[in-house]
Design a protein around this motif. Structure first.
Motif, short mmCIF file in Angstrom:
data_model
loop_
_atom_site.label_atom_id
_atom_site.label_comp_id
_atom_site.label_asym_id
_atom_site.label_seq_id
_atom_site.Cartn_x
_atom_site.Cartn_y
_atom_site.Cartn_z
N ARG A 1 0.82 -1.22 0.00
CA ARG A 1 0.00 0.00 0.00
C ARG A 1 0.85 1.26 0.00
NH1 ARG A 1 -5.12 1.28 0.15
NH2 ARG A 1 -5.65 3.41 0.76
N GLU A 2 1.98 1.24 0.70
CA GLU A 2 2.84 2.43 0.75
C GLU A 2 3.32 2.81 -0.64
OE1 GLU A 2 3.12 -0.21 2.64
OE2 GLU A 2 2.79 0.51 4.70
N ASN A 3 3.58 1.82 -1.49
CA ASN A 3 3.99 2.11 -2.86
C ASN A 3 2.85 2.77 -3.64
OD1 ASN A 3 6.50 0.98 -2.43
ND2 ASN A 3 6.02 -0.96 -3.44
N ALA A 4 1.66 2.25 -3.49
CA ALA A 4 0.51 2.83 -4.18
C ALA A 4 0.24 4.26 -3.70
CB ALA A 4 -0.73 1.96 -3.98
N GLU A 5 0.38 4.50 -2.39
CA GLU A 5 0.14 5.84 -1.85
C GLU A 5 1.17 6.84 -2.36
OE1 GLU A 5 0.16 4.98 2.30
OE2 GLU A 5 -2.00 4.54 2.39
N ALA A 6 2.43 6.40 -2.47
CA ALA A 6 3.47 7.30 -2.99
C ALA A 6 3.21 7.64 -4.45
CB ALA A 6 4.85 6.64 -2.83
N PHE A 7 2.76 6.65 -5.21
CA PHE A 7 2.42 6.88 -6.61
C PHE A 7 1.24 7.84 -6.73
CE2 PHE A 7 0.25 5.79 -10.58
CZ PHE A 7 1.31 5.71 -11.48
N ALA A 8 0.25 7.64 -5.91
CA ALA A 8 -0.92 8.53 -5.93
C ALA A 8 -0.53 9.96 -5.59
CB ALA A 8 -1.98 8.02 -4.95
N ASP A 9 0.37 10.14 -4.63
CA ASP A 9 0.83 11.49 -4.29
C ASP A 9 1.54 12.13 -5.48
OD1 ASP A 9 -0.15 11.28 -1.73
OD2 ASP A 9 1.77 10.73 -0.82
N GLU A 10 2.30 11.34 -6.19
CA GLU A 10 3.06 11.87 -7.33
C GLU A 10 2.14 12.33 -8.46
OE1 GLU A 10 6.42 12.92 -9.61
OE2 GLU A 10 6.30 12.33 -7.50
N PHE A 11 1.03 11.63 -8.65
CA PHE A 11 0.18 11.90 -9.81
C PHE A 11 -1.21 12.42 -9.42
CE2 PHE A 11 3.35 8.80 -11.28
CZ PHE A 11 3.91 9.53 -12.31
N ASP A 12 -1.33 12.93 -8.20
CA ASP A 12 -2.56 13.58 -7.76
C ASP A 12 -3.79 12.69 -7.90
OD1 ASP A 12 -1.23 15.99 -7.11
OD2 ASP A 12 -1.28 16.62 -9.21
N ILE A 13 -3.64 11.44 -7.51
CA ILE A 13 -4.77 10.51 -7.51
C ILE A 13 -5.46 10.60 -6.14
CG2 ILE A 13 -5.43 8.07 -7.64
CD1 ILE A 13 -2.96 7.67 -9.43
N ALA A 14 -6.77 10.67 -6.14
CA ALA A 14 -7.53 10.80 -4.90
C ALA A 14 -7.27 9.62 -3.97
CB ALA A 14 -9.02 10.90 -5.21
N ASP A 15 -7.22 9.90 -2.68
CA ASP A 15 -6.93 8.86 -1.68
C ASP A 15 -7.89 7.67 -1.79
OD1 ASP A 15 -4.90 10.44 -0.72
OD2 ASP A 15 -6.05 11.19 1.01
N GLU A 16 -9.16 7.96 -2.09
CA GLU A 16 -10.15 6.88 -2.14
C GLU A 16 -9.97 5.98 -3.37
OE1 GLU A 16 -12.29 10.66 -3.64
OE2 GLU A 16 -10.82 10.09 -2.10
N ASN A 17 -9.09 6.38 -4.30
CA ASN A 17 -8.85 5.58 -5.51
C ASN A 17 -7.52 4.84 -5.46
OD1 ASN A 17 -11.28 6.43 -6.52
ND2 ASN A 17 -10.41 8.01 -7.85
N VAL A 18 -7.00 4.66 -4.24
CA VAL A 18 -5.76 3.91 -4.02
C VAL A 18 -6.11 2.57 -3.39
CG1 VAL A 18 -3.52 3.91 -2.85
CG2 VAL A 18 -4.46 6.05 -3.74
N TYR A 19 -5.63 1.48 -4.00
CA TYR A 19 -6.03 0.15 -3.57
C TYR A 19 -4.84 -0.81 -3.50
CZ TYR A 19 -10.90 1.53 -4.39
OH TYR A 19 -12.10 2.15 -4.34
N GLU A 20 -5.01 -1.86 -2.71
CA GLU A 20 -4.08 -2.99 -2.73
C GLU A 20 -4.60 -4.09 -3.66
OE1 GLU A 20 -2.76 -4.21 1.29
OE2 GLU A 20 -3.68 -2.32 1.96
N ASP A 21 -5.90 -4.23 -3.77
CA ASP A 21 -6.53 -5.24 -4.62
C ASP A 21 -6.87 -4.60 -5.97
OD1 ASP A 21 -8.74 -6.74 -5.91
OD2 ASP A 21 -8.67 -7.97 -4.10
N TYR A 22 -6.25 -5.10 -7.04
CA TYR A 22 -6.43 -4.46 -8.35
C TYR A 22 -7.85 -4.63 -8.88
CZ TYR A 22 -6.29 -8.87 -11.00
OH TYR A 22 -6.57 -10.10 -11.53
N GLN A 23 -8.49 -5.77 -8.61
CA GLN A 23 -9.84 -5.96 -9.11
C GLN A 23 -10.83 -5.05 -8.38
OE1 GLN A 23 -10.38 -10.26 -8.82
NE2 GLN A 23 -9.90 -10.48 -10.99
N GLU A 24 -10.62 -4.86 -7.11
CA GLU A 24 -11.45 -3.92 -6.35
C GLU A 24 -11.28 -2.51 -6.92
OE1 GLU A 24 -12.02 -2.41 -1.70
OE2 GLU A 24 -10.66 -4.07 -2.17
#
Length: 357
Positions: free
Chosen positions: A50-73
């Motif tokens: 999850r920490e990797n996904a959160e860092a990526f989201a911060d870099e590209f301005d992705i909303a927190d609610e659109n960050v996931y560990e499960d790709y299908q979810e």
């Protein structure tokens, strides 16, 4: 122009921690490419860390609610039009097939090489077809200027009719998948009839989860009579070719990225009186590839980096390794479903030594 949304599966660690052969931060390259496209917005991401996904989201301005560990979810929640898969090679088949089966994304763009077995490569393409998903692979060098100019010169007949295409590079699989794909492109996307190859593998070279030979020598023939030749290896096999691609025509020779030459491309023919050389500005080829993915999705045209084209290149690579195992020519289509190089290592027929051994 249609507007698309995009998401990334497998963000990986941030670019400051690149370890070539393990993590090349390709997700960040895809993210930068999507940011540069006016017709596409990146809206979601997933990573099992999850920490990797959160860092990526911060870099590209992705909303927190659109960050996931499960790709299908993530796919079901965000519903992107296009999804990039940027994970290690052995996971590609599972993720491509799983993403296609959700029937959420209209297009899947996966990092190369396709998969670590020939059977899984075919399963990925079949799953995309079954679910009506446009599946492409990141053979972005098709969009680099030296290869595009080589294509134009070949089509304009400056070296006459193509007779043979040669390639030289680090290996057949990881780096070489680009080069074999381009060999097929120059040969007019013809099917190969047979492949004959041999490999040398004593120093372990596992790249993104898959073995790669230290040195290889391969030849094959296309349906139209054009022959292919590949020589690979660090400071060894690749030097035999002396460039990344050499095209032999009935009236001349063309080279892409020649060694020890101040040129990105050069050719000579019966009228040139010597080498004609070309240099090009560097381009962000991944962005061009993703723009092509979106354009193809809008028009319905087959992408030049389609699964069909990737299968054709990957079959030659796996057939080369199978030829080395069988010590003979392999007639295509390839019947062996696995990965002969890995299987030879597992069986003890090849015993590459790692740095820790």
């Amino acid at each position: 122009m249609a507007q698309f949304t995009a998401a990334v599966i497998g963000t990986g660690p941030e670019p400051d921690n690149i370890v070539w052969g393990e993590s090349a931060a390709m997700a960040y390259r895809h993210g930068e490419a999507y940011e540069g496209l006016s017709q596409c917005d990146i809206v979601g991401c997933a990573d099992i860390v999850r920490e990797n996904a959160e860092a990526f989201a911060d870099e590209f301005d992705i909303a927190d609610e659109n960050v996931y560990e499960d790709y299908q979810e993530m796919l079901h929640a965000v519903e992107p039009d296009v999804v990039s898969i940027c994970t290690p090679v052995p996971t590609h088949a599972q993720l491509v097939i799983g993403a296609a089966e959700t029937e959420v994304p209209r297009a899947i763009h996966c990092e190369k090489p396709m998969a670590d077995t020939w059977a899984d490569c075919k399963r990925m393409a079949d799953a995309a077809d079954d679910h009506g998903v446009q599946l492409t692979f990141n053979h972005q060098r098709r969009f680099s200027p030296q290869w595009q100019e080589a294509t134009r010169l070949l089509e304009d007949g400056v070296i006459g009719d193509l007779e043979r295409v040669e390639m030289g590079g680090k290996n057949l699989y990881d780096y070489g998948s680009h080069l074999v794909d381009l060999c097929n492109h120059f040969a007019g996307e013809q099917e190969a009839e047979w492949v004959l190859g041999q490999v040398h593998y004593t120093d372990e070279d596992v790249r993104y989860g898959v073995h790669n030979e230290n040195q290889g020598l391969v030849t094959w023939r296309y349906d139209n009579g054009v022959h292919g030749v590949a020589s690979t290896g660090f400071g060894s096999g690749a030097d035999v070719i002396g460039c990344e691609h050499r095209l032999f025509g009935s009236e001349g020779i063309l080279e892409v990225n020649p060694d020890d030459v101040e040129a990105d491309l050069r050719y000579r023919n019966t009228d040139s009186g010597g080498w004609e050389t070309f240099e090009f500005d560097r381009v962000f080829a991944i962005q061009r590839a993703l723009e092509h993915v979106c354009d193809s999705l809008e028009t319905g045209d087959q992408p030049v980096i389609s699964a069909e084209h990737a299968l054709r290149a990957t079959e030659i690579i796996f057939a080369a390794w199978e030829s080395a195992r069988q010590r003979g020519r392999i007639e295509l289509p390839l019947e062996a479903e696995g990965n002969a190089l890995t299987e030879m290592v597992d069986a003890g027929d090849l015993t590459p030594v790692g740095e820790e051994d």
